[in-house]
Design an enzyme around this catalytic site. Structure first.
Site, PDB file in Angstrom:
ATOM      1  N   CYS A 174      31.036  51.180  68.895  1.00 26.62           N
ATOM      2  CA  CYS A 174      30.574  50.050  68.073  1.00 26.62           C
ATOM      3  C   CYS A 174      30.343  48.882  69.020  1.00 26.62           C
ATOM      4  O   CYS A 174      30.277  49.068  70.225  1.00 26.62           O
ATOM      5  CB  CYS A 174      31.580  49.729  66.973  1.00 26.62           C
ATOM      6  N   THR A 175      30.235  47.676  68.490  1.00 26.36           N
ATOM      7  CA  THR A 175      29.864  46.525  69.325  1.00 26.36           C
ATOM      8  C   THR A 175      30.908  46.211  70.397  1.00 26.36           C
ATOM      9  O   THR A 175      30.594  46.140  71.577  1.00 26.36           O
ATOM     10  CB  THR A 175      29.672  45.270  68.443  1.00 26.36           C
TER      11      THR A 175
END
Ligand SMILES: [Zn+2]
Ligand SMILES: [Zn+2]
Length: 358
Positions: free
Chosen positions: A199-200
């Site tokens: 994810c980020t």
């Protein structure tokens, strides 16, 4: 004691401009038990306000999630302060590759129920029993493995402008939805497949990986520090970059370019474009992808209706907004039937599921 902002965004922007000093954009998170969240919150606010830290920080009984900017010259003091808090000692700080002095204009430290809105009931599993953390080099090797299923744990509007090659990109608005979809697809493969996720900045995978382990998956991996940290490692260690396009980020910058590929299209004309904008009509504020030409022609609006609204006198616009609730929440946005070129990620996702999960 002053525990809240007293400057407007505009006043703050002027101060930053005048100071002319470089600011670092940083994010970090930590799952940890925090007893009195309000006292902890006040403590953080006072310490950081003194260091001219700006940003959006969530504190909950389950931990802390912070996106902030700090003057480069105060970075050491900031780090030293973090190290005085037991569970934040040596916490991994994700430092953005592109800096924007105006990424944040206020210091907001908020006490929340959760540090990420995930819709999961915490009592059902142990968040600290997480997946194996892998660095960029290990991740690159792992995603070439034919037994690997690589899953993007972010939402549709994030993966639309950039993702890892061969990743499955669920067409979802929250990562809670991804959890069930992926589990269903892989239910026959809990022991033989390697479930690799990213994810980020890593926070969503932290919880997702613990969730999958709880559900009986034997080989769960997560990219440590997410795309942000991956990019830094690729650059500093000269590794091959396997991320294409842009990384969506949750501050004014909206995204960081990782590779030159433009994988998305303008939602209004279909031309290659990967810059998100929020509709200029405050009552709409839709998050969508708009090319420069459409931006000019549509005056930053998502539709001709919104274009008409922004020309109304302010009082009339305000009347129209009444009762609409807070439309500033970009996390819920990004879909609208009137945008003809919004990519139908549902079809793409269906194809990915058939191809990659066998
Ligand atoms: Zn366009
Ligand atoms: Zn609009």
């Amino acid at each position: 004691m002053q525990l809240y902002n007293n400057l407007s965004a505009k006043e703050r922007a002027e101060l930053i401009e005048k100071a002319g000093k470089e600011r670092l954009t940083i994010s970090f998170y930590k799952y940890a038990k925090i007893g009195n969240t309000q006292i902890f919150r006040n403590h953080m606010f006072l310490a950081w306000d003194a260091l001219d830290v700006l940003g959006r920080i969530y504190v909950a009984h389950e931990g802390i999630n912070a996106q902030l900017s700090v003057p480069a010259e105060n970075f050491e003091s900031f780090k030293n302060h973090l190290d005085t808090i037991t569970f934040l000692e040596n916490v991994r700080l994700n430092i953005a590759i592109e800096h924007d002095n105006f990424a944040f204009l206020k210091l907001k430290v908020k006490v929340r129920h959760k540090i990420v809105a995930d819709g999961l009931n915490d009592n059902t599993f142990d968040v600290t029993n997480k997946g194996v953390h892998v660095d960029a080099e290990q991740f690159n090797a792992l995603i070439e493995d034919p037994d690997t299923v690589l899953v993007d744990m972010r939402n549709h509007y994030e993966s639309e402008i950039g993702h890892f090659k061969n990743a499955i990109t669920p067409d979802v608005d929250t990562f809670r939805e991804s959890l069930d979809l992926i589990e269903e697809d892989l239910k026959e493969h809990k022991e033989d497949k390697k479930l690799v996720m990213y994810c980020t900045g890593g926070i969503r995978c932290e919880k997702a990986s613990a969730y999958y382990k709880h559900k009986g998956f034997k080989n769960v991996f997560q990219l440590e520090g997410g795309i942000i940290n991956y990019t830094r490692q690729v650059e500093s260690e000269g590794l091959e970059n396997k991320f294409i396009g842009k990384n969506f980020v949750f501050d004014q910058r909206r995204s960081e370019r990782i590779s030159d590929d433009v994988i998305a299209s303008c939602h209004q004309c279909g031309k290659p474009a990967d810059t998100h904008t929020n509709c200029a009509n405050e009552a709409c504020h839709l998050l969508f992808i708009q090319c420069d030409e459409c931006k000019e022609k549509m005056e930053n609006c998502c539709s001709s209706h919104c274009q008409e609204v922004i020309k109304l006198p302010y009082e009339e616009q305000k009347k129209l907004r009444k009762g609409q609730g807070n439309s500033n929440d970009i996390f819920k946005k990004g879909r609208a039937d009137h945008l003809p070129y919004k990519k139908d990620l549902r079809n793409i996702f269906e194809t990915q599921r058939k191809e990659r999960i066998k």
